[in-house]
Design a protein around this motif. Sequence first.
Motif, PDB file in Angstrom:
ATOM      1  N   ALA A  83      32.631  39.435  40.116  1.00  0.00           N
ATOM      2  CA  ALA A  83      31.638  40.304  40.752  1.00  0.00           C
ATOM      3  C   ALA A  83      30.811  40.988  39.668  1.00  0.00           C
ATOM      4  O   ALA A  83      31.344  41.777  38.890  1.00  0.00           O
ATOM      5  N   PRO A  84      29.510  40.704  39.561  1.00  0.00           N
ATOM      6  CA  PRO A  84      28.683  41.339  38.534  1.00  0.00           C
ATOM      7  C   PRO A  84      28.676  42.859  38.627  1.00  0.00           C
ATOM      8  O   PRO A  84      28.414  43.543  37.636  1.00  0.00           O
ATOM      9  N   GLY A  85      28.991  43.384  39.810  1.00  0.00           N
ATOM     10  CA  GLY A  85      29.013  44.830  39.984  1.00  0.00           C
ATOM     11  C   GLY A  85      30.214  45.507  39.370  1.00  0.00           C
ATOM     12  O   GLY A  85      30.261  46.740  39.285  1.00  0.00           O
ATOM     13  N   ASP A  86      31.208  44.711  38.928  1.00  0.00           N
ATOM     14  CA  ASP A  86      32.392  45.297  38.295  1.00  0.00           C
ATOM     15  C   ASP A  86      32.221  45.262  36.780  1.00  0.00           C
ATOM     16  O   ASP A  86      32.541  44.277  36.123  1.00  0.00           O
ATOM     17  N   LYS A  87      31.701  46.356  36.248  1.00  0.00           N
ATOM     18  CA  LYS A  87      31.526  46.485  34.803  1.00  0.00           C
ATOM     19  C   LYS A  87      32.611  47.358  34.192  1.00  0.00           C
ATOM     20  O   LYS A  87      32.459  47.885  33.090  1.00  0.00           O
ATOM     21  N   SER A  88      33.710  47.495  34.897  1.00  0.00           N
ATOM     22  CA  SER A  88      34.824  48.304  34.410  1.00  0.00           C
ATOM     23  C   SER A  88      35.451  47.675  33.178  1.00  0.00           C
ATOM     24  O   SER A  88      35.366  46.464  32.952  1.00  0.00           O
ATOM     25  N   GLY A  89      36.099  48.515  32.383  1.00  0.00           N
ATOM     26  CA  GLY A  89      36.874  48.044  31.260  1.00  0.00           C
ATOM     27  C   GLY A  89      38.344  48.023  31.616  1.00  0.00           C
ATOM     28  O   GLY A  89      38.877  49.000  32.151  1.00  0.00           O
ATOM     29  N   TYR A  90      39.012  46.893  31.370  1.00  0.00           N
ATOM     30  CA  TYR A  90      40.446  46.734  31.586  1.00  0.00           C
ATOM     31  C   TYR A  90      41.028  46.245  30.260  1.00  0.00           C
ATOM     32  O   TYR A  90      40.515  45.283  29.678  1.00  0.00           O
TER      33      TYR A  90
ATOM     34  N   GLN B  11      41.880  36.537  35.445  1.00  0.00           N
ATOM     35  CA  GLN B  11      43.183  37.130  35.754  1.00  0.00           C
ATOM     36  C   GLN B  11      43.084  37.908  37.065  1.00  0.00           C
ATOM     37  O   GLN B  11      42.001  38.329  37.477  1.00  0.00           O
ATOM     38  N   THR B  12      44.220  38.097  37.708  1.00  0.00           N
ATOM     39  CA  THR B  12      44.232  38.781  39.001  1.00  0.00           C
ATOM     40  C   THR B  12      44.496  40.261  38.807  1.00  0.00           C
ATOM     41  O   THR B  12      45.562  40.650  38.320  1.00  0.00           O
ATOM     42  N   ILE B  13      43.519  41.059  39.188  1.00  0.00           N
ATOM     43  CA  ILE B  13      43.671  42.507  39.199  1.00  0.00           C
ATOM     44  C   ILE B  13      43.495  42.932  40.651  1.00  0.00           C
ATOM     45  O   ILE B  13      42.392  42.872  41.197  1.00  0.00           O
ATOM     46  N   TYR B  14      44.599  43.288  41.287  1.00  0.00           N
ATOM     47  CA  TYR B  14      44.544  43.681  42.689  1.00  0.00           C
ATOM     48  C   TYR B  14      44.052  45.114  42.833  1.00  0.00           C
ATOM     49  O   TYR B  14      44.355  45.976  42.011  1.00  0.00           O
ATOM     50  N   TYR B  15      43.326  45.355  43.898  1.00  0.00           N
ATOM     51  CA  TYR B  15      42.993  46.693  44.369  1.00  0.00           C
ATOM     52  C   TYR B  15      43.618  46.809  45.752  1.00  0.00           C
ATOM     53  O   TYR B  15      43.215  46.113  46.679  1.00  0.00           O
ATOM     54  N   LYS B  16      44.639  47.664  45.881  1.00  0.00           N
ATOM     55  CA  LYS B  16      45.419  47.740  47.110  1.00  0.00           C
ATOM     56  C   LYS B  16      45.487  49.178  47.632  1.00  0.00           C
ATOM     57  O   LYS B  16      45.081  50.122  46.963  1.00  0.00           O
ATOM     58  N   ALA B  17      46.043  49.307  48.820  1.00  0.00           N
ATOM     59  CA  ALA B  17      46.385  50.625  49.340  1.00  0.00           C
ATOM     60  C   ALA B  17      47.780  50.971  48.853  1.00  0.00           C
ATOM     61  O   ALA B  17      48.726  50.217  49.076  1.00  0.00           O
ATOM     62  N   GLY B  18      47.923  52.106  48.184  1.00  0.00           N
ATOM     63  CA  GLY B  18      49.235  52.550  47.742  1.00  0.00           C
ATOM     64  C   GLY B  18      49.889  53.500  48.718  1.00  0.00           C
ATOM     65  O   GLY B  18      51.052  53.864  48.560  1.00  0.00           O
TER      66      GLY B  18
ATOM     67  N   GLN C  97      40.745  41.384  45.373  1.00  0.00           N
ATOM     68  CA  GLN C  97      40.993  41.049  43.968  1.00  0.00           C
ATOM     69  C   GLN C  97      39.738  41.279  43.120  1.00  0.00           C
ATOM     70  O   GLN C  97      38.624  41.070  43.585  1.00  0.00           O
ATOM     71  N   ALA C  98      39.970  41.722  41.896  1.00  0.00           N
ATOM     72  CA  ALA C  98      38.946  41.664  40.866  1.00  0.00           C
ATOM     73  C   ALA C  98      39.414  40.593  39.893  1.00  0.00           C
ATOM     74  O   ALA C  98      40.455  40.752  39.258  1.00  0.00           O
ATOM     75  N   ASN C  99      38.718  39.501  39.825  1.00  0.00           N
ATOM     76  CA  ASN C  99      39.106  38.398  38.946  1.00  0.00           C
ATOM     77  C   ASN C  99      38.274  38.477  37.672  1.00  0.00           C
ATOM     78  O   ASN C  99      37.074  38.226  37.684  1.00  0.00           O
ATOM     79  N   CYS C 100      38.923  38.846  36.572  1.00  0.00           N
ATOM     80  CA  CYS C 100      38.231  39.100  35.313  1.00  0.00           C
ATOM     81  C   CYS C 100      38.904  38.335  34.178  1.00  0.00           C
ATOM     82  O   CYS C 100      40.130  38.311  34.090  1.00  0.00           O
TER      83      CYS C 100
ATOM     84  N   THR D  58      29.728  41.705  32.089  1.00  0.00           N
ATOM     85  CA  THR D  58      31.114  41.620  32.534  1.00  0.00           C
ATOM     86  C   THR D  58      31.584  40.185  32.641  1.00  0.00           C
ATOM     87  O   THR D  58      30.783  39.275  32.871  1.00  0.00           O
ATOM     88  N   THR D  59      32.891  39.986  32.459  1.00  0.00           N
ATOM     89  CA  THR D  59      33.516  38.685  32.682  1.00  0.00           C
ATOM     90  C   THR D  59      34.122  38.592  34.075  1.00  0.00           C
ATOM     91  O   THR D  59      34.737  37.576  34.412  1.00  0.00           O
ATOM     92  N   CYS D  60      33.976  39.642  34.874  1.00  0.00           N
ATOM     93  CA  CYS D  60      34.510  39.634  36.240  1.00  0.00           C
ATOM     94  C   CYS D  60      33.616  38.789  37.139  1.00  0.00           C
ATOM     95  O   CYS D  60      32.401  38.684  36.912  1.00  0.00           O
TER      96      CYS D  60
END
Length: 364
Positions: free
Chosen positions: A147-154, A172-179, A95-98, A143-145
């Motif tokens: 993980a400080p390493g996640d500076k992505s924009g959502y 919020q829950t942003i999943y990173y999964k295998a598709g 999860q990326a929780n942001c 970042t508000t995530c």
Amino acid sequence: MPRRSKILSGALIAGALLLTSVDLGGAAASAGASTSENEAVVSSAAVHEGHTMAVSTVSSPEDPHGDGYIPANPPVTGVTPSTQDPPHRYFHEFQANCSVSHTATDDPIVYPRQPGKSHDHTFMGNTSTNADSTTASLDAGATTCKAPGDKSGYWMPTLFNGDQKVLPVGPQTIYYKAGVTDYTSVRSFPKGLRFVVGSPMQSADEFRHHPGFVEGWECGDSYFNVNFPTDCPNRADVQLNIRFQAPSCWDGKYLDTPDHRSHMAYPVVKPGTNDNVCPADHPVAVPMIEFKMAFPVNGDLSRLRLASGPSYSFHYDFFNAWDDATLKALVDHCIVGGLQCDARGYDQTHPEAGAALDANYQLP
């Protein structure tokens, strides 16, 4: 990379610009498509439920030729879609929780360098995201995530209850999964990859049958709704939710394309099996992002609307600015490792596997 020809027919240019402006969920107008096909797509997308979209007139500063194509440097070549079937693991995700950082009528993917031109968006993750955002500016932002390493924009269209903005509260829950079935083939996103999931111009039927549709709008015991549910319980523990999945196969060539989506594709089913594999023209398996958003509203939802239009105009944008090493550690440990991880990369059911990040959500 050779310079792309910029000599296009007037109709094709207009089609590409409009497709860019509306985050169109269908196939992009391209140099290989016929003029009549492009004009038909433009005509059907021009107006939706009274919601019109302005044409983007400025290209991203990262676009070397101003044609909407941002090449990957280096590109990923020599990859064929994996058809392997590794040992079954029910989960392969983290999860990326942001949290929400701000709202603005900006969209650096669809309307780069054009502040105020978009419908209102709710931004999570990088706190600096605005119309002028680039990979470098996001990389330098906060970042508000967790993980400080996640500076992505959502970001996603802002939800309104009448004239009042309804913003998700807390991480919020942003999943990173295998598709894909071969979860061991998934690799990290390249820095600067960006794309749009869904379209503000899609019809109710297109939303319901979109490959990213999971459970639609849900509230209480009401699921799979295309429209905002009318029977949402008025209880403190109930919120309006939506889950929506992104494509997880990349062409390996471009960080962005004119329609902001044709460089990405959803997995396809391998003939004769139930296995999901990447298509041949998008062979690179990357994490499948899934938004799971919770909005603090319940009871009477009759006045709800999205800034982009009706309920089924829901869509979202992703602009990757992860620290490369942090993202790779989470992908390798949790997705490739077949675990169900939190934002630290820790699986409570497999404590023996440890965590990818330390107590501060950083690389140890």
